[in-house]
Design an enzyme around this catalytic site. Sequence first.
Site, PDB file in Angstrom:
ATOM      1  N   ARG A 153       8.211 -17.987  -9.147  1.00 33.08           N
ATOM      2  CA  ARG A 153       8.602 -16.578  -9.108  1.00 33.08           C
ATOM      3  C   ARG A 153       8.454 -15.967  -7.723  1.00 33.08           C
ATOM      4  NH1 ARG A 153       3.627 -13.284 -10.435  1.00 33.08           N
ATOM      5  NH2 ARG A 153       1.984 -14.721 -11.060  1.00 33.08           N
TER       6      ARG A 153
ATOM      7  N   ARG B  31     -10.298 -10.197 -18.365  1.00 34.85           N
ATOM      8  CA  ARG B  31      -9.911 -11.583 -18.101  1.00 34.85           C
ATOM      9  C   ARG B  31     -10.949 -12.215 -17.181  1.00 34.85           C
ATOM     10  NH1 ARG B  31      -4.241 -12.496 -15.222  1.00 34.85           N
ATOM     11  NH2 ARG B  31      -5.392 -11.747 -13.393  1.00 34.85           N
TER      12      ARG B  31
ATOM     13  N   ARG C  51      -8.350  -7.320 -14.370  1.00 31.84           N
ATOM     14  CA  ARG C  51      -8.278  -8.491 -13.483  1.00 31.84           C
ATOM     15  C   ARG C  51      -9.577  -8.582 -12.675  1.00 31.84           C
ATOM     16  NH1 ARG C  51      -3.134  -5.843 -12.705  1.00 31.84           N
ATOM     17  NH2 ARG C  51      -1.384  -7.090 -13.474  1.00 31.84           N
TER      18      ARG C  51
ATOM     19  N   CYS D 217       0.420  -8.765 -21.474  1.00 33.36           N
ATOM     20  CA  CYS D 217      -0.081  -8.092 -20.280  1.00 33.36           C
ATOM     21  C   CYS D 217       0.749  -8.401 -19.040  1.00 33.36           C
ATOM     22  CB  CYS D 217      -1.544  -8.452 -20.035  1.00 33.36           C
ATOM     23  SG  CYS D 217      -1.848 -10.227 -19.880  1.00 33.36           S
TER      24      CYS D 217
ATOM     25  N   HIS E 195       0.829  -1.213   0.000  1.00 34.66           N
ATOM     26  CA  HIS E 195       0.000   0.000   0.000  1.00 34.66           C
ATOM     27  C   HIS E 195       0.860   1.258   0.000  1.00 34.66           C
ATOM     28  CE1 HIS E 195      -3.967  -1.463  -0.021  1.00 34.66           C
ATOM     29  NE2 HIS E 195      -4.042  -1.909   1.218  1.00 34.66           N
TER      30      HIS E 195
ATOM     31  N   GLU F  76       0.063 -18.293 -21.245  1.00 29.12           N
ATOM     32  CA  GLU F  76       0.944 -18.324 -20.075  1.00 29.12           C
ATOM     33  C   GLU F  76       1.474 -19.722 -19.793  1.00 29.12           C
ATOM     34  OE1 GLU F  76      -1.499 -16.899 -16.793  1.00 29.12           O
ATOM     35  OE2 GLU F  76      -3.287 -17.582 -17.836  1.00 29.12           O
TER      36      GLU F  76
ATOM     37  N   ASN G  55       4.352 -13.193 -16.720  1.00 31.26           N
ATOM     38  CA  ASN G  55       4.668 -13.503 -15.325  1.00 31.26           C
ATOM     39  C   ASN G  55       4.652 -15.008 -15.082  1.00 31.26           C
ATOM     40  OD1 ASN G  55       4.545 -10.757 -15.226  1.00 31.26           O
ATOM     41  ND2 ASN G  55       2.866 -10.621 -13.769  1.00 31.26           N
ATOM     42  N   ASP G  56       3.592 -15.679 -15.577  1.00 28.89           N
ATOM     43  CA  ASP G  56       3.504 -17.127 -15.418  1.00 28.89           C
ATOM     44  C   ASP G  56       4.262 -17.869 -16.508  1.00 28.89           C
ATOM     45  OD1 ASP G  56       2.165 -17.310 -13.049  1.00 28.89           O
ATOM     46  OD2 ASP G  56       0.176 -17.538 -13.926  1.00 28.89           O
TER      47      ASP G  56
END
Length: 570
Positions: free
Chosen positions: A465, A332, A296, A502, A189, A431, A454-455
């Site tokens: 990761r 998504r 998302r 993305c 945050h 992915e 990322n994946d």
Amino acid sequence: MLKIDGIAASAGVAIAKAFKLEHPDYTIHQRDASDSAAELAHLDDALAKSQQELEAIKERTLQELGEKKAEIFESHLLILNDPELLTPVRDKIASDKVSAAFALNETASEFIAMFENMKSAYLKERAADMRDVTKRVLTHLLGLSYVNPADISEEVIVIAEDLTPSDTAQLNRNYVKGFTTNIGGRTSHSAIMARSLEIPAVVGTKEVLDKVNGGDLVIVDGLDGSVIINPTEDVLNEYMAKRDKHLKQIEEWKKLREVQTSSKDGVHVELAANIGTPNDVVGVMENGGEGVGLYRTEFLYMGRTELPSEEIQFNAYKTVLEKMEGKPVVVRTLDIGGDKELPYLNLPKEMNPFLGFRAIRLCLEQKDLFRTQLRALLRASVYGSLRIMFPMIATLDEFRAAKALLMEEKEKLKAEGVQVSDEIQLGIMVEIPSTAVLADQFAKEVDFFSIGTNDLIQYTMAADRMNERVSYLYQPYNPAILRLVKMVIDAAHKEGKWAGMCGEMAGDATAIPLLLGLGLDEFSMSATSILPARSQISKLSKADMEQLAAKALQMQTAAQVVELVHAIGE
């Protein structure tokens, strides 16, 4: 002079004297209390004072940072009044004859430990919220004094172990020029709010609080992730020049808000943004986003005790589509599992959830859940340019099954007299390596690909990761990854389809020249990365980058690829 490395959490360079912001000692010395009624009254008084403080902070945040950031303190108010927290606290005070402070700390600690043991970064942030609220109430229960960040009245760099959301929201931009902490990451945050405040920040230094004395001259380099304590005159002059250069760069980037993204030789690509809530659209538009490349939707499902209704989902999707004013929005479908959990689904624990029952696999089994989301999306489709994307697709059969459910719900809605757009594009996230390898076959049936790096990287390199011990294998520039990306893009283009990305790689300054050369059509990234990326692309020749990418594909290591890319700027 001392230099400490950390994580660059908010861009910019700040130079000022150190102000150490240290929270008081919350050690609870009184456990037992014979007068339960007095302790309950003491608790109610502390809760009331905390409520007043949080409402004031929320209002200030709303005025200075907007509705989205104020939501953090709305969630703090919900925690403060949550019967699931307060009922066991009151029961403990009455039955165990303990002090209000002890009962609150014990109960809250159980909740915090539960949240921290979850893999989801989102749920781990709930632990930080719970801790922040608990400390606020304990401050009143224990009669502690605490320097309010809002009381800072001279130019400083704030130094802390960590900054709570409350701390960060109260930082006065006129005086707080930057901050640095021992712990934290880019998704905490405090880091997110620092970027909103446009305050340079470096987090995760591990030792800065111990190494700095109040009044020391400190440089926070939020561009490279370093902190310099008591710099020499030469180093100070160097960073003052770096700060001025960055500020001028920001002004130049702002001129690109309304400019179409094109390479130096006139090739257009689309720069879109990744979002998590309808409120994020403001940032997309302010930063000149040409679309939403990833919405998302799982955040609609999180922080609840039950599944969101079709109506709740419809309103969220409709809001995003309307706010984007006709620009494309890639939504998504539900991507739960792996590091994102929904406690109310009561899914069984898995040895390896990243390779388990998640995303489209869950949706195809729990069809009622999936159909509700599909209906909401279809109903919203008439309010903008909707593109629907299925995550974690490993086989053509999965895509076909998901598409069949979508078509069934579309026909049902039409039969009910509900208007549905006939212009919806349907695509998949790439992915999983098997999907990239078979992209030529998928491309015959989908409307587009969006590469989730990322994946894709962790699955290709067989490296979690989230595991620091194998983090060296998380290599976006590895030739193996680049070859998979090329396979996907080439397969899409052969069938006249478009390919986007993305994952974090899409907004990476080192990756952008390579992706442009590989022919990527759409780059989707955090909203604040759009203008720097647009500026970078405008200085690159697509033809030259094609040659660069061709060389990179023949490299042996990620390090060689990085060296190759960096050489073009020399």
